[in-house]
Design a protein around this motif. Structure first.
Motif, PDB file in Angstrom:
ATOM      1  N   VAL A 266      69.285 -69.269 -28.612  1.00 21.91           N
ATOM      2  CA  VAL A 266      70.060 -70.104 -29.524  1.00 21.91           C
ATOM      3  C   VAL A 266      71.538 -69.752 -29.396  1.00 21.91           C
ATOM      4  N   TYR A 267      72.369 -70.771 -29.231  1.00 23.63           N
ATOM      5  CA  TYR A 267      73.822 -70.618 -29.159  1.00 23.63           C
ATOM      6  C   TYR A 267      74.447 -71.420 -30.295  1.00 23.63           C
ATOM      7  N   ALA A 268      75.437 -70.854 -30.948  1.00 19.74           N
ATOM      8  CA  ALA A 268      76.117 -71.542 -32.060  1.00 19.74           C
ATOM      9  C   ALA A 268      77.621 -71.381 -31.893  1.00 19.74           C
ATOM     10  N   MET A 269      78.333 -72.502 -31.858  1.00 24.12           N
ATOM     11  CA  MET A 269      79.782 -72.487 -31.743  1.00 24.12           C
ATOM     12  C   MET A 269      80.410 -72.593 -33.123  1.00 24.12           C
ATOM     13  N   ASP A 270      81.667 -72.139 -33.235  1.00 30.61           N
ATOM     14  CA  ASP A 270      82.505 -72.493 -34.376  1.00 30.61           C
ATOM     15  C   ASP A 270      83.416 -73.627 -33.916  1.00 30.61           C
ATOM     16  N   LEU A 271      83.398 -74.740 -34.619  1.00 28.95           N
ATOM     17  CA  LEU A 271      84.270 -75.853 -34.267  1.00 28.95           C
ATOM     18  C   LEU A 271      85.731 -75.424 -34.292  1.00 28.95           C
ATOM     19  N   ARG A 272      86.559 -76.089 -33.511  1.00 26.20           N
ATOM     20  CA  ARG A 272      87.997 -75.810 -33.532  1.00 26.20           C
ATOM     21  C   ARG A 272      88.516 -75.911 -34.966  1.00 26.20           C
ATOM     22  N   GLY A 273      89.385 -74.991 -35.337  1.00 28.02           N
ATOM     23  CA  GLY A 273      89.928 -74.995 -36.682  1.00 28.02           C
ATOM     24  C   GLY A 273      88.984 -74.469 -37.746  1.00 28.02           C
ATOM     25  N   HIS A 274      87.857 -73.915 -37.339  1.00 24.48           N
ATOM     26  CA  HIS A 274      86.873 -73.363 -38.269  1.00 24.48           C
ATOM     27  C   HIS A 274      86.596 -71.903 -37.925  1.00 24.48           C
ATOM     28  N   ALA A 275      86.400 -71.098 -38.971  1.00 22.17           N
ATOM     29  CA  ALA A 275      85.919 -69.718 -38.834  1.00 22.17           C
ATOM     30  C   ALA A 275      86.698 -68.956 -37.767  1.00 22.17           C
ATOM     31  N   HIS A 276      86.018 -68.478 -36.707  1.00 14.55           N
ATOM     32  CA  HIS A 276      86.660 -67.635 -35.698  1.00 14.55           C
ATOM     33  C   HIS A 276      87.385 -68.421 -34.611  1.00 14.55           C
ATOM     34  N   SER A 277      87.222 -69.745 -34.565  1.00 12.95           N
ATOM     35  CA  SER A 277      87.847 -70.538 -33.508  1.00 12.95           C
ATOM     36  C   SER A 277      89.306 -70.850 -33.836  1.00 12.95           C
TER      37      SER A 277
ATOM     38  N   GLY B  44      92.974 -72.851 -34.063  1.00 15.72           N
ATOM     39  CA  GLY B  44      93.483 -74.173 -34.397  1.00 15.72           C
ATOM     40  C   GLY B  44      93.841 -74.354 -35.853  1.00 15.72           C
ATOM     41  N   PRO B  45      94.624 -75.417 -36.146  1.00 15.52           N
ATOM     42  CA  PRO B  45      94.911 -75.763 -37.542  1.00 15.52           C
ATOM     43  C   PRO B  45      93.605 -75.941 -38.303  1.00 15.52           C
ATOM     44  N   ARG B  46      93.554 -75.397 -39.497  1.00 12.20           N
ATOM     45  CA  ARG B  46      92.291 -75.349 -40.228  1.00 12.20           C
ATOM     46  C   ARG B  46      91.711 -76.741 -40.477  1.00 12.20           C
ATOM     47  N   VAL B  47      90.487 -76.910 -39.993  1.00 14.11           N
ATOM     48  CA  VAL B  47      89.647 -78.095 -40.203  1.00 14.11           C
ATOM     49  C   VAL B  47      90.340 -79.362 -39.702  1.00 14.11           C
ATOM     50  N   ASP B  48      91.171 -79.224 -38.685  1.00 15.82           N
ATOM     51  CA  ASP B  48      91.848 -80.387 -38.112  1.00 15.82           C
ATOM     52  C   ASP B  48      91.381 -80.586 -36.677  1.00 15.82           C
ATOM     53  N   VAL B  49      91.567 -81.799 -36.184  1.00 12.09           N
ATOM     54  CA  VAL B  49      91.184 -82.131 -34.823  1.00 12.09           C
ATOM     55  C   VAL B  49      92.191 -83.146 -34.306  1.00 12.09           C
ATOM     56  N   GLY B  50      92.561 -83.034 -33.002  1.00 15.16           N
ATOM     57  CA  GLY B  50      93.482 -84.016 -32.437  1.00 15.16           C
ATOM     58  C   GLY B  50      92.863 -85.400 -32.458  1.00 15.16           C
ATOM     59  N   THR B  51      91.747 -85.547 -31.736  1.00 13.40           N
ATOM     60  CA  THR B  51      90.908 -86.734 -31.811  1.00 13.40           C
ATOM     61  C   THR B  51      89.464 -86.260 -31.864  1.00 13.40           C
ATOM     62  N   PHE B  52      88.570 -87.110 -32.327  1.00 11.53           N
ATOM     63  CA  PHE B  52      87.171 -86.710 -32.397  1.00 11.53           C
ATOM     64  C   PHE B  52      86.636 -86.349 -31.019  1.00 11.53           C
ATOM     65  N   ASP B  53      87.200 -86.949 -29.977  1.00  8.79           N
ATOM     66  CA  ASP B  53      86.762 -86.639 -28.621  1.00  8.79           C
ATOM     67  C   ASP B  53      87.018 -85.182 -28.255  1.00  8.79           C
ATOM     68  N   ASP B  54      87.958 -84.514 -28.951  1.00  2.07           N
ATOM     69  CA  ASP B  54      88.152 -83.084 -28.715  1.00  2.07           C
ATOM     70  C   ASP B  54      86.881 -82.308 -29.039  1.00  2.07           C
ATOM     71  N   TYR B  55      86.209 -82.690 -30.126  1.00  5.82           N
ATOM     72  CA  TYR B  55      84.944 -82.032 -30.463  1.00  5.82           C
ATOM     73  C   TYR B  55      83.922 -82.231 -29.338  1.00  5.82           C
ATOM     74  N   ILE B  56      83.895 -83.432 -28.770  1.00  5.81           N
ATOM     75  CA  ILE B  56      82.926 -83.724 -27.714  1.00  5.81           C
ATOM     76  C   ILE B  56      83.247 -82.896 -26.472  1.00  5.81           C
ATOM     77  N   GLU B  57      84.526 -82.814 -26.125  1.00  4.35           N
ATOM     78  CA  GLU B  57      84.929 -82.008 -24.966  1.00  4.35           C
ATOM     79  C   GLU B  57      84.657 -80.525 -25.214  1.00  4.35           C
ATOM     80  N   ASP B  58      84.896 -80.064 -26.435  1.00  5.85           N
ATOM     81  CA  ASP B  58      84.596 -78.670 -26.780  1.00  5.85           C
ATOM     82  C   ASP B  58      83.111 -78.371 -26.584  1.00  5.85           C
ATOM     83  N   LEU B  59      82.269 -79.272 -27.066  1.00  3.73           N
ATOM     84  CA  LEU B  59      80.828 -79.073 -26.914  1.00  3.73           C
ATOM     85  C   LEU B  59      80.451 -79.055 -25.435  1.00  3.73           C
ATOM     86  N   GLY B  60      81.099 -79.898 -24.641  1.00  5.87           N
ATOM     87  CA  GLY B  60      80.846 -79.873 -23.209  1.00  5.87           C
ATOM     88  C   GLY B  60      81.181 -78.530 -22.583  1.00  5.87           C
ATOM     89  N   ALA B  61      82.283 -77.909 -23.022  1.00  2.00           N
ATOM     90  CA  ALA B  61      82.660 -76.591 -22.511  1.00  2.00           C
ATOM     91  C   ALA B  61      81.633 -75.532 -22.907  1.00  2.00           C
TER      92      ALA B  61
END
Length: 320
Positions: free
Chosen positions: A95-106, A108-125
């Motif tokens: 099991v692998y668990a990420m912290d989204l950008r801007g959350h917890a240990h990741s 970035g600006p807190r709980v912000d995202v440039g575009t929603f596609d950033d989340y998709i690209e992050d998950l791809g990484a």
């Protein structure tokens, strides 16, 4: 999304935006020392060079049969899924668990995202790194709330890379008047950092200890999320609604009927419209939003584990 967007007068809101402060921008943190050979963590690079934190749990003494990648939601982080992870590790899953950008240990600006596609690209990484660590293994995605939207969006673009999808109280439907939705987008264009997106933590679970722990959790950004994040989520919901028929891989859809934060109607719609020949909808009467942290979590955890066991290599039961 249900009752998450504060109902405010547009005029009052616009006046309140004058002089809005910028969001705190936190660098990535490594999460401290690793606890054992079967549990670890690392930082990796996501979209726009943002450093993301991910952690993992693996079975000891034998190779895993498959991998589950967990994506959390708002007011949340990857460590809150350790109980689910350990349950799955006992069944020989990694099991692998990420912290989204801007959350917890990741980063970035807190709980912000440039575009929603950033989340998709992050998950791809994250998935690229998972495949390096677990070559050849089937990969299942698990997403909670906004994370449910993220994994659904990812699946629409990359289903051939995945063995299955689990959505856990996903944010798939807007349950708000059209004028309110339009106001959110308008305000986001004028002042994207305005803190107007504040889910009520009391609506996460009927277990008061869970709610208290969430309110006291230093890894959870307790202030309101920027309206820009709400606007990006709304756009993602609209884009996903137009393509639900394109979901064709095995899918397990979970939702509580008393969820006040995301609409169970969105889960029903995904079940109805997905063209998967293997699809399961489980509605839990009276349960709130955070199903794996509800008093009835044992039932939910058992359902998730059984579904995965039936679809991973070495399954001994038939898929339902």
């Amino acid at each position: 999304m249900k009752n998450q967007l504060q109902t405010v007068s547009l005029v009052v809101t616009l006046l309140s935006l004058v002089g809005c402060a910028s969001l705190p921008n936190v660098p990535a943190r490594d999460g401290g020392a690793q606890t054992s050979a079967t549990q670890g963590h690392e930082l990796l690079e996501g979209a726009r060079g943002t450093h993301l934190f991910q952690q993992w749990w693996r079975p000891e003494g034998q190779p895993p049969r498959a991998v589950v990648v967990v994506v959390h939601g708002l007011k949340d982080h990857g460590s809150r899924y350790e109980e689910l992870a350990r349950r799955l590790v006992a069944k020989n899953f990694a099991v692998y668990a990420m912290d989204l950008r801007g959350h917890a240990h990741s980063e970035g600006p807190r709980v912000d995202v440039g575009t929603f596609d950033d989340y998709i690209e992050d998950l791809g990484a994250v998935l690229e790194r998972v495949r390096e660590r677990e070559p050849g293994l089937p990969v299942f995605l698990f997403g909670h709330s906004m994370g449910g939207m993220i994994v659904t969006r990812y699946t629409l673009e990359h289903s051939a890379q995945l063995a299955g999808l689990i959505t856990h109280a996903p944010a798939l439907k807007v349950d708000a008047p059209g004028i309110q939705v339009a106001s959110v987008k308008f305000i986001s264009a004028l002042s994207p950092n305005a803190g107007l997106f504040q889910p009520n933590l009391d609506d996460y679970s009927r277990d008061p200890q869970v709610v208290s722990a969430t309110k006291a959790d230093p890894l959870i950004y307790q202030s309101a999320a920027p309206v820009h994040t709400a606007s990006e989520l709304l756009r993602a919901i609209e884009r996903t609604d137009a393509r639900m028929e394109d979901i064709t891989l095995p899918v397990l859809i979970l939702h509580g009927t008393a969820d006040k934060l995301t609409s169970a109607e969105g889960s029903k719609e995904l079940y109805r419209r997905a063209r998967s020949t293997d699809k399961t909808l489980k509605l839990y009467p009276g349960l709130f939003h955070d199903l794996v942290h509800e008093p009835e979590k044992e039932t939910v955890l058992t359902d998730i584990t059984a579904w995965l066991e039936a679809r991973a290599p070495g399954a001994t039961t038939s898929a339902k």
